[in-house]
Design an enzyme around this catalytic site. Structure first.
Site, PDB file in Angstrom:
ATOM      1  CE  LYS A  52      -3.828   2.016   2.523  1.00  0.00           C
ATOM      2  NZ  LYS A  52      -4.871   1.977   3.903  1.00  0.00           N
ATOM      3  CB  SER A 132      -8.147   3.962   2.650  1.00  0.00           C
ATOM      4  OG  SER A 132      -7.309   3.188   3.407  1.00  0.00           O
ATOM      5  CB  SER A 156      -8.921   1.242   5.395  1.00  0.00           C
ATOM      6  OG  SER A 156      -9.436   2.373   5.195  1.00  0.00           O
TER       7      SER A 156
END
Ligand code: GLN
Length: 456
Positions: A52, A132, A156
């Site tokens: 990420k 997210s 997320s």
């Protein structure tokens, strides 16, 4: 690694990988090969992964999907990625996400949103992968990598896992080091694995977690072998079904999924009990005070001096203009909204009415969980999300609360610091994946993953 690199090239339309690192990946893969030949290779050795964009990776763009971090290449490596690389994992590149991890749809990313590889039946509408960690979820679901890292402040990891039919676990707060992960809300943020199944999550979590003296909130506790705990035996375990999670207007499909999950666990020998978590309805409002408050403070460091983007000044403009212009240009709308809300709830006149009250509510929510665990409940079963993946652009920016409601089942877990896992558990009528969430006792990720294993 080569297969993943070519899959990534062919999947540009998903917009999952935002910085690709093929040379580094090949180098790491070769080193892993050499290590495997010596016969002394840990489980993650040679596993091609996506990371990420919130994780700082040395010499590789780490932008938290924000314009304000444009051009930022950290001098240091996050603890989690350091551990992964030490274990021989291969990094294919950085994955798309909502800006500073604020969002539930990937639409706040400065790179534009990731697209969910799933479609509704024959309908071509592009869907959100969730957020997210939507880039991580889409990349794993579309076989662009074998696993990915995610972070979870209010859902997320779990919500995008549910929207893409993969497994994701948010560990107990303090299990993984936050060092080198761009901070959103420091008392809620946790890193965790996003993988194809429960076994992979167990293996990856072992590689990601552990005590780190560089993070004062990281726990100095022994880490069990999570994979070895996957026996599938949950006989005699008590699973709580919290009545407050039965929201009004909950879609029938979610209701049916929840019932099916309950039956599967009962068939595997668990005892199912109804429980009450009375303060649940205050979780979302408390979260949307605490998270922006911490964010507004954490994001103060992006001033145009220390990192990334700096606005161009006109003749006669000074340092205050530089701060203002840089932050106005560098932060997207949602981030600006959070900074404003956070600054407001922390301001002298409103601190007691908002921030302090939210902290008290947080304590009550934590106590709700402690009470049911004290009554002998081993894990709690809930839906992961109130719906399947929705269409991109479907949630109106004019009404941010509509988006915030997505987190209704997940934020309690962050507020209480507990481990929570989302496992794919069925499909809706249009063939989209749905996830169930299991919430466990603190530090009992092994047991939690074993219960999740029984749902697989
Ligand atoms: N959707 C939530 C938010 O926007 C959670 C985000 C997260 O867990 N990072 O704050």
């Amino acid at each position: 690694t080569e297969a993943c690199l070519s899959a990534i090239e062919g999947a540009g339309a998903l917009n999952a990988f935002v910085h690709k690192t093929p040379e580094l990946a090949r180098e790491q893969a070769q080193a892993a090969d050499a290590r495997i030949k010596t016969g002394d290779a840990p489980a993650m050795c040679g596993i091609p992964m996506g990371i990420k964009d919130l994780f700082c990776t040395r010499g590789v763009a780490s932008q938290a999907a924000s314009r304000i971090l444009e051009g930022f290449k950290p001098e240091y490596e996050s603890t989690v990625t350091t551990q992964l690389f030490d274990a021989g994992a291969v990094m294919l590149g950085k994955l798309n996400m909502d800006e500073f991890a604020m969002g539930s749809s990937n639409e706040t990313s400065c790179y534009g949103n990731t697209v969910n590889p799933w479609r509704r039946g024959n309908d071509d509408t592009a869907l959100t992968p969730g957020g997210s960690s939507g880039g991580s979820a889409a990349a794993v679901a579309a076989d662009l990598c074998l696993a990915a890292t995610g972070t979870d402040t209010g859902g997320s990891i779990r919500q995008p896992a549910a929207f893409t039919g993969i497994t994701g676990i948010k560990p107990t707060y303090g299990r993984c080091s936050r060092w080198g992960i761009v901070a959103f809300a420091s008392s809620l943020d946790q890193a965790g694995p996003m993988t194809k199944d429960v076994r992979d999550s167990a293996i990856l979590l072992n590689a990601m977690c552990g005590h780190d003296p560089k993070d004062s909130t990281s726990a100095d506790l022994p880490v069990p072998d999570f994979e070895a705990m996957l026996t599938g035996d949950i006989k005699g375990k008590t699973i709580g079904i919290p009545r407050e999670y039965r929201m009004e207007g909950m879609p029938e499909e979610i209701e049916a999924l929840w019932t099916r999950g309950r039956e599967m666990l009962a068939d595997a020998g668990a005892k199912i009990v109804d429980i009450s978590l009375p303060h649940t309805k205050y979780a979302l409002p408390a979260y949307y005070v605490i998270a922006p408050a911490e964010a507004s403070s954490n994001l103060a460091r992006y001033d145009g001096v220390r990192y990334g983007h700096r606005a161009t000044l006109s003749q006669g403009e000074g340092i205050n203009d530089m701060y203002e212009k840089t932050r106005a240009e560098g932060f997207g709308h949602e981030v600006q909204r959070r900074v404003m809300v956070g600054t407001y709830v922390l301001s002298a006149g409103f601190y007691d009415a908002y921030y302090n009250r939210a902290r008290k509510v947080r304590t009550l929510i934590k106590k709700d969980f402690e009470d049911v665990f004290a009554q002998g409940v081993d894990a709690i079963l809930t839906p992961a999300t109130p719906s399947a993946a929705f269409g991109l652009g479907e949630m109106k920016e004019a009404d941010p609360v509509q988006m915030y409601l997505n987190d209704v089942f997940t934020v309690t877990v962050n507020l209480a610091g507990l481990p929570g896992v989302s496992v794919p558990a069925g499909m809706d009528k249009q063939g989209l994946p749905l996830g169930l969430q299991l919430i466990g006792r603190p530090w009992e990720e092994g047991d939690l993953l074993n219960t999740a294993y029984a749902l697989e």
